[in-house]
Design a protein around this motif. Structure first.
Motif, PDB file in Angstrom:
ATOM      1  N   ALA A  84      10.800   2.946  -0.864  1.00 54.50           N
ATOM      2  CA  ALA A  84      10.017   2.750   0.359  1.00 54.50           C
ATOM      3  C   ALA A  84      10.813   3.199   1.582  1.00 54.50           C
ATOM      4  O   ALA A  84      10.260   3.768   2.526  1.00 54.50           O
ATOM      5  CB  ALA A  84       9.620   1.280   0.498  1.00 54.50           C
ATOM      6  N   HIS A  93       9.313   2.342 -14.023  1.00 55.62           N
ATOM      7  CA  HIS A  93      10.242   2.251 -12.898  1.00 55.62           C
ATOM      8  C   HIS A  93      11.681   2.064 -13.391  1.00 55.62           C
ATOM      9  O   HIS A  93      12.596   2.703 -12.885  1.00 55.62           O
ATOM     10  CB  HIS A  93       9.879   1.097 -11.966  1.00 55.62           C
ATOM     11  CG  HIS A  93      10.849   0.956 -10.820  1.00 55.62           C
ATOM     12  ND1 HIS A  93      10.944   1.897  -9.821  1.00 55.62           N
ATOM     13  CD2 HIS A  93      11.782   0.021 -10.544  1.00 55.62           C
ATOM     14  CE1 HIS A  93      11.891   1.540  -8.974  1.00 55.62           C
ATOM     15  NE2 HIS A  93      12.419   0.406  -9.385  1.00 55.62           N
ATOM     16  N   CYS A 137      11.798  -2.017   3.324  1.00 56.49           N
ATOM     17  CA  CYS A 137      12.197  -2.489   1.990  1.00 56.49           C
ATOM     18  C   CYS A 137      11.662  -3.893   1.736  1.00 56.49           C
ATOM     19  O   CYS A 137      11.834  -4.785   2.557  1.00 56.49           O
ATOM     20  CB  CYS A 137      13.718  -2.500   1.887  1.00 56.49           C
ATOM     21  SG  CYS A 137      14.311  -3.139   0.312  1.00 56.49           S
ATOM     22  N   THR A 148      12.770   1.121  -4.951  1.00 51.37           N
ATOM     23  CA  THR A 148      11.336   1.368  -4.795  1.00 51.37           C
ATOM     24  C   THR A 148      11.095   2.654  -4.011  1.00 51.37           C
ATOM     25  O   THR A 148      10.012   3.206  -4.033  1.00 51.37           O
ATOM     26  CB  THR A 148      10.627   0.235  -4.022  1.00 51.37           C
ATOM     27  OG1 THR A 148      11.095   0.238  -2.673  1.00 51.37           O
ATOM     28  CG2 THR A 148      10.867  -1.121  -4.651  1.00 51.37           C
ATOM     29  N   ALA A 201      10.633   6.932   2.060  1.00 52.78           N
ATOM     30  CA  ALA A 201       9.311   7.353   2.516  1.00 52.78           C
ATOM     31  C   ALA A 201       9.106   7.041   3.999  1.00 52.78           C
ATOM     32  O   ALA A 201       8.402   7.760   4.693  1.00 52.78           O
ATOM     33  CB  ALA A 201       8.231   6.673   1.689  1.00 52.78           C
ATOM     34  N   ASN A 232       4.152   3.605   0.873  1.00 55.37           N
ATOM     35  CA  ASN A 232       5.506   4.118   0.716  1.00 55.37           C
ATOM     36  C   ASN A 232       6.131   3.921  -0.668  1.00 55.37           C
ATOM     37  O   ASN A 232       7.235   4.412  -0.920  1.00 55.37           O
ATOM     38  CB  ASN A 232       6.432   3.519   1.789  1.00 55.37           C
ATOM     39  CG  ASN A 232       6.384   1.998   1.822  1.00 55.37           C
ATOM     40  OD1 ASN A 232       6.286   1.364   0.770  1.00 55.37           O
ATOM     41  ND2 ASN A 232       6.446   1.414   3.000  1.00 55.37           N
ATOM     42  N   SER A 233       5.434   3.222  -1.571  1.00 55.50           N
ATOM     43  CA  SER A 233       6.050   3.008  -2.886  1.00 55.50           C
ATOM     44  C   SER A 233       4.976   2.637  -3.908  1.00 55.50           C
ATOM     45  O   SER A 233       3.884   2.238  -3.545  1.00 55.50           O
ATOM     46  CB  SER A 233       7.100   1.890  -2.800  1.00 55.50           C
ATOM     47  OG  SER A 233       6.566   0.763  -2.139  1.00 55.50           O
ATOM     48  N   SER A 277       6.865  -0.375  -8.993  1.00 57.06           N
ATOM     49  CA  SER A 277       8.262  -0.457  -8.555  1.00 57.06           C
ATOM     50  C   SER A 277       8.474  -1.719  -7.717  1.00 57.06           C
ATOM     51  O   SER A 277       9.562  -2.273  -7.686  1.00 57.06           O
ATOM     52  CB  SER A 277       8.673   0.785  -7.762  1.00 57.06           C
ATOM     53  OG  SER A 277       8.150   0.753  -6.448  1.00 57.06           O
ATOM     54  N   ARG A 284      14.633 -11.925   3.836  1.00 62.10           N
ATOM     55  CA  ARG A 284      13.480 -11.838   4.748  1.00 62.10           C
ATOM     56  C   ARG A 284      12.773 -13.183   4.776  1.00 62.10           C
ATOM     57  O   ARG A 284      11.741 -13.374   4.125  1.00 62.10           O
ATOM     58  CB  ARG A 284      12.527 -10.723   4.315  1.00 62.10           C
ATOM     59  CG  ARG A 284      11.292 -10.625   5.233  1.00 62.10           C
ATOM     60  CD  ARG A 284      10.526  -9.336   5.072  1.00 62.10           C
ATOM     61  NE  ARG A 284      11.342  -8.214   5.471  1.00 62.10           N
ATOM     62  CZ  ARG A 284      11.333  -7.023   4.890  1.00 62.10           C
ATOM     63  NH1 ARG A 284      10.552  -6.804   3.851  1.00 62.10           N
ATOM     64  NH2 ARG A 284      12.109  -6.062   5.313  1.00 62.10           N
TER      65      ARG A 284
END
Lengths: 226, 258
Positions: free
Chosen positions: B227, A178, B177, B225, B230, A102-103, A107, A90
């Motif tokens: 993510a 985690h 992610c 994770t 989710a 979302n997390s 983690s 990215r």
């Protein structure tokens, strides 16, 4: 049609190394926390010293120790390489990221927690591992209990050491929170019945082990380990 | 339209504008007044684009197709989350009633080295197509049509395969992610066939090729994770990633072939 050569270079293979070495380091923690818990016996370290002495002179443990360092280095180097690859995946980041939606933060912060642990480990090895090695090789009389006590009861330095150790233990707790279940997931060990059990065990393990470790320096400082 | 609430809100849209993959992009701010809360998020963009066209400006490019949540084309990263604040929906199924009057809404494209920006919010997701293509075909009997249900499949396996097959390949997993990993997508595509008898013949080859292609496309590495799970509009489970790991580890190291 097998791929064992490419495996270690693949993303899943490299992650499998992370999982395997991580779980191996977990087994080390079990041994480490068990023996160190003898500090709580309350006999001025007689039992603890006997156990520490046995470990320091046991040839099997010495060989396993080399494996332990190898595992640690592999875990660290692989983590660095994977993190660099992930950054490349990215190149342009988002302006707004709502990761909390979302997390869990820990983690997403394994790299940071791992770095804290590594820094802690450098200090920890300098405090206890190195002097023990010197004593073994120079055949000196060596009282591990007194040595630990000295580190944590040394006035202001002692308080700073206790604080740094507690921070190390907190990093360990979140890293394990985690990492424990993540290691199983990475190795593909997922099961309707056992995965919930692994997750619960992971949470219990992270909290209990880190708490026991944290209580050791605190115990020396406030004097309930004598 | 029946059942409209008539309620409207004013919002400010901060949208990413980028001419093509080689040029640098930037945010552009557009105040949107009197937006019906019954509009979908994409309809709100239609209104914005109508205005831009009327003003002689370049409309915002974004991907969309079915607008009923099943095609996987829409792909906006809204206020820090793929497909916006709701769970289990795509952007086309997100409505303006999910926002408050006065909100500033930041809209970005999926960010991934493997998904280069084509223009504005539209990204090139052909990396997913190449992963699917690398999986190859499944061997089937030719000749006469066979009786239905001649191959028996346990209900649990059929359900899990079906759940995996619900993946619409939108790329929200990659977008969500922090590592830009495509593991949830690939795991769904591997699982839907690995679980079924029809997928057994090419089982090892398929997972090896698809993971290899995934790595070549430059996606990141999974750190569990969750993510992706989710944010997945189709609720694809993390169990699929464990299965993908298992399938790949097994095909790489334990397949009893040369």
């Amino acid at each position: 049609m097998s791929n064992s050569k490419g495996f270690l270079k693949s993303s899943i293979g490299r992650k499998a190394i992370m999982g395997l070495t991580g779980l191996f380091l977990v087994t080390f923690l079990i041994v480490h926390v068990s023996i160190n818990s003898l500090l709580f016996v309350g006999d001025s370290g007689a039992t603890f010293n006997a156990a520490a002495n046995f470990m320091a002179h046991n040839p099997v443990i010495r060989v396993v120790e080399i494996g332990l360092f190898a595992g640690l280095i592999l875990h660290t180097v692989q983590a660095l390489l994977l993190t660099l690859a992930n950054r490349k995946a990215r190149p342009q980041g988002y302006a707004v990221v709502n990761g909390a939606a979302n997390s869990s933060w820990y983690s997403r912060s394994m790299g940071l927690l791992g770095t804290l642990l590594l820094l802690f480990l450098v200090m920890h090895l300098y405090h206890f591992w190195w002097p023990t090695k010197v004593a073994v090789f120079t055949d000196h009389e060596h009282n591990t209990f007194d040595e630990i006590k000295a580190v944590f009861t040394d006035g202001t330095m002692g308080i700073i050491s206790v604080l740094l150790y507690v921070i190390g233990c907190i990093s360990l707790a979140y890293h394990l929170l985690h990492g424990f279940q993540s290691g199983f997931q990475t190795l593909g060990l997922n099961h309707k019945k056992y995965t919930p059990l692994i997750k619960k065990t992971g949470i219990g393990f992270s909290i209990i082990v880190s708490l026991l470790f944290a209580l050791m320096p605190i115990g020396f400082l406030i004097g309930f380990i004598k | 339209m029946a059942g409209t609430s008539g309620k409207t809100i004013n919002v400010t849209i901060k949208v990413w504008r980028q001419k093509n993959k080689n040029q640098k992009g930037q945010f552009e701010t557009h105040p949107m007044k009197g937006v019906s809360v019954d509009m979908s998020f994409l309809e709100m963009f239609d209104v914005l684009n109508d205005r831009l066209i009327t003003e002689g400006k370049d409309p915002v490019a974004f991907d969309h197709d079915c607008r009923e949540g099943i095609c996987g084309m829409c792909s906006m990263y809204i206020n820090g989350r793929p497909h916006g604040p709701k769970q289990g929906v795509t952007t086309c199924q997100l409505h303006m009633r999910s926002f408050k009057d006065g909100d500033t809404i930041v809209v970005e494209p999926w960010r991934s080295a493997a998904f280069p920006v084509v223009k504005d919010l539209a990204v090139d997701r052909s990396a997913f197509d190449r992963i699917i293509a690398s999986g190859g075909f499944v061997s089937v009997n030719t000749g006469n049509a066979r009786d239905a249900n001649s191959i028996l499949i346990p209900k649990d396996d059929a359900d899990q395969a079906f759940n995996a097959a619900a993946c619409i390949g939108c790329g929200a997993c990659v977008a969500a992610c922090k590592n830009g990993s495509a593991m949830l997508f690939v795991s769904a595509k591997v699982s839907q066939l690995a679980l079924l008898p029809q997928g057994q013949i090419e089982r090892d080859e398929r997972v090896l090729n698809m993971v290899n292609q995934m790595d070549e496309e430059g996606f990141g590495n999974c750190t569990n994770t969750a993510a992706c799970e989710a944010e997945c509009p189709k609720g694809i489970s993390l169990e699929n990633i464990a299965r993908l790991n298992r399938e790949y580890i097994s095909a790489s190291n334990f397949a009893n072939r040369k």
